[in-house]
Design an enzyme around this catalytic site. Sequence first.
Site, PDB file in Angstrom:
ATOM      1  N   LEU A 185       0.823  -1.219   0.000  1.00  0.00           N
ATOM      2  CA  LEU A 185       0.000   0.000   0.000  1.00  0.00           C
ATOM      3  C   LEU A 185       0.851   1.260   0.000  1.00  0.00           C
ATOM      4  CD1 LEU A 185      -2.930  -0.936   2.394  1.00  0.00           C
ATOM      5  CD2 LEU A 185      -2.836  -1.008  -0.094  1.00  0.00           C
ATOM      6  N   GLU A 211       3.281   6.030   6.379  1.00  0.00           N
ATOM      7  CA  GLU A 211       4.493   6.116   5.553  1.00  0.00           C
ATOM      8  C   GLU A 211       5.269   7.403   5.835  1.00  0.00           C
ATOM      9  OE1 GLU A 211       5.598   3.564   4.099  1.00  0.00           O
ATOM     10  OE2 GLU A 211       3.775   2.377   4.204  1.00  0.00           O
ATOM     11  N   THR A 231       6.996   3.211  23.474  1.00  0.00           N
ATOM     12  CA  THR A 231       6.086   2.295  22.782  1.00  0.00           C
ATOM     13  C   THR A 231       6.292   0.893  23.344  1.00  0.00           C
ATOM     14  OG1 THR A 231       7.770   2.017  21.061  1.00  0.00           O
ATOM     15  CG2 THR A 231       5.995   3.565  20.604  1.00  0.00           C
ATOM     16  N   GLN A 290      -0.434 -12.272  11.872  1.00  0.00           N
ATOM     17  CA  GLN A 290      -1.399 -13.368  11.791  1.00  0.00           C
ATOM     18  C   GLN A 290      -2.810 -12.909  12.175  1.00  0.00           C
ATOM     19  OE1 GLN A 290      -0.328 -16.581  11.032  1.00  0.00           O
ATOM     20  NE2 GLN A 290       1.852 -16.105  11.002  1.00  0.00           N
ATOM     21  N   ALA A 291      -2.884 -11.815  12.930  1.00  0.00           N
ATOM     22  CA  ALA A 291      -4.202 -11.352  13.362  1.00  0.00           C
ATOM     23  C   ALA A 291      -5.014 -10.948  12.132  1.00  0.00           C
ATOM     24  CB  ALA A 291      -4.054 -10.161  14.300  1.00  0.00           C
TER      25      ALA A 291
END
Length: 482
Positions: free
Chosen positions: A236, A293, A318, A328-329
């Site tokens: 994307l 981005e 963080t 995987q979610a």
Amino acid sequence: MTKKGLLLPFLLLCFVQFSAAQHTYCGYQKATNQLANQFPTYQKAVQQTFDEAKRIAATSSQSRSNDLLQVQVVVHVVHNTTVQNIPDELIYEQIEILNEDFQSLNQDQENARDIFKAIAGNAGIEFVLATEDPDGNPTSGITRTETEVESFVDLDLDLAAILEASAECGLDFTCIQEKILVGGLEESAESGGVQMDDVKNSERGGIDPWDTDRYINIWVTNLNIDFLGQSMPAILGFAYPPVGAPNWPDEIFESDLSSVAGVVIHHEAFGKSNAGEGLLGNLADGGRTTTHEMGHYFGLRHVHGDGGCGEDDGIDDTPAADAEQQAQADPENLPVCEELYAIDTCPEDDMPDMVENYMDYNAITCQNMFTQEQVKIMRAMLQGPRAGLLGQMSTSTAEEVAATQGFKVYPNPTANTLNLSLEGYDIADFEVRVQNILGATVNVNVTNGNTQIDMSELKGGVYLVNLVSENLQIVKKVSVLN
Ligand SMILES: [Zn+2]
């Protein structure tokens, strides 16, 4: 049913999952890995740049932290079809989203959980579409280029490649994905096929950047791949972190990457009311792909550091997260942010995954914040390798451009005395003015007929050394290492 017959529906499922699970499918790691393969010292240089930004962030005076830093943007629309030639309105919308997200003006920041709301940060960065092009002509800040290139992600996704990957990987979905996507991109690069950075090159179907020191270049184009006759996003967007800018102390990386600096976004993920975003589901929403981005462009990494719980993003506030588990979610099945909040891929860390963070890899619909430490890094980058974006909005005359060629400041970086020389003029005829990166004039001692400046009293950071006469103003950037 033959074995092959079973495999095909499985693989198809993989790719449906592939697009669903990789909601913020970002090409950051792939793009930077390619450069690392090309240049052995690249990763080290990125790290060095990041460490330097951290040092500046830690020592920079807090009074600076409230100033709004303005940067100018040019959006290059590179289109092969009509729909890829997105309207101006989408571009204006996207600039607005960037301004909201980078100035903590986004309404959905209220949705962040209290533990994270307390550490949310305001980046204080204002994005404006350029009003003047590199030649000094008026511009809308938007360029449009028609291209023969159908997609700037060139992957040969034929059945043979997929079967080959699955023969090696068995039913390991992550392995298949890596083989096909990463392997395919490398193969394409080696064989001279279309490369992702070609969109930044006029000779390869894209358009050359405007001076990447002065403008943030955003290319909007098609990054889809064809899979069994179906077009789907492979990536994307992607952006490189700051590295090796000429005004940044950097001994180990000599290659000039300025021609690829900037942000590339898939046309369906750009803007807020992009009709294409509907097709992407939770993959892209509300213009947040560009926010993410842009975070990379200003030096931020994914919260999970592209690795397991032990891999850090270099940012102190963080929480740890596990890249693989997050990948995987399946956000299609977790559309409600409250359900995502239960995710804690690194339970030994005392906080859950920060799904609210723009640099996290969970559903983009739940993202609404940067942290205070992330913000400090981005602002430090704007005082360092991205400093050219600030304070150079006005045009230089042809004579000023020529005079600048003969204007030397050394050593750069410096901690003490800065030497000045100017070819073709008597430097004593000029006024010497030193400004910080926000444009404020600072006090320095100028001696020896304008050939020496004492920089030892200045705080560390980037400064602009101006030579000003009645007709001329010429400028050089210098890093101070105090
Ligand atoms: Zn990313």
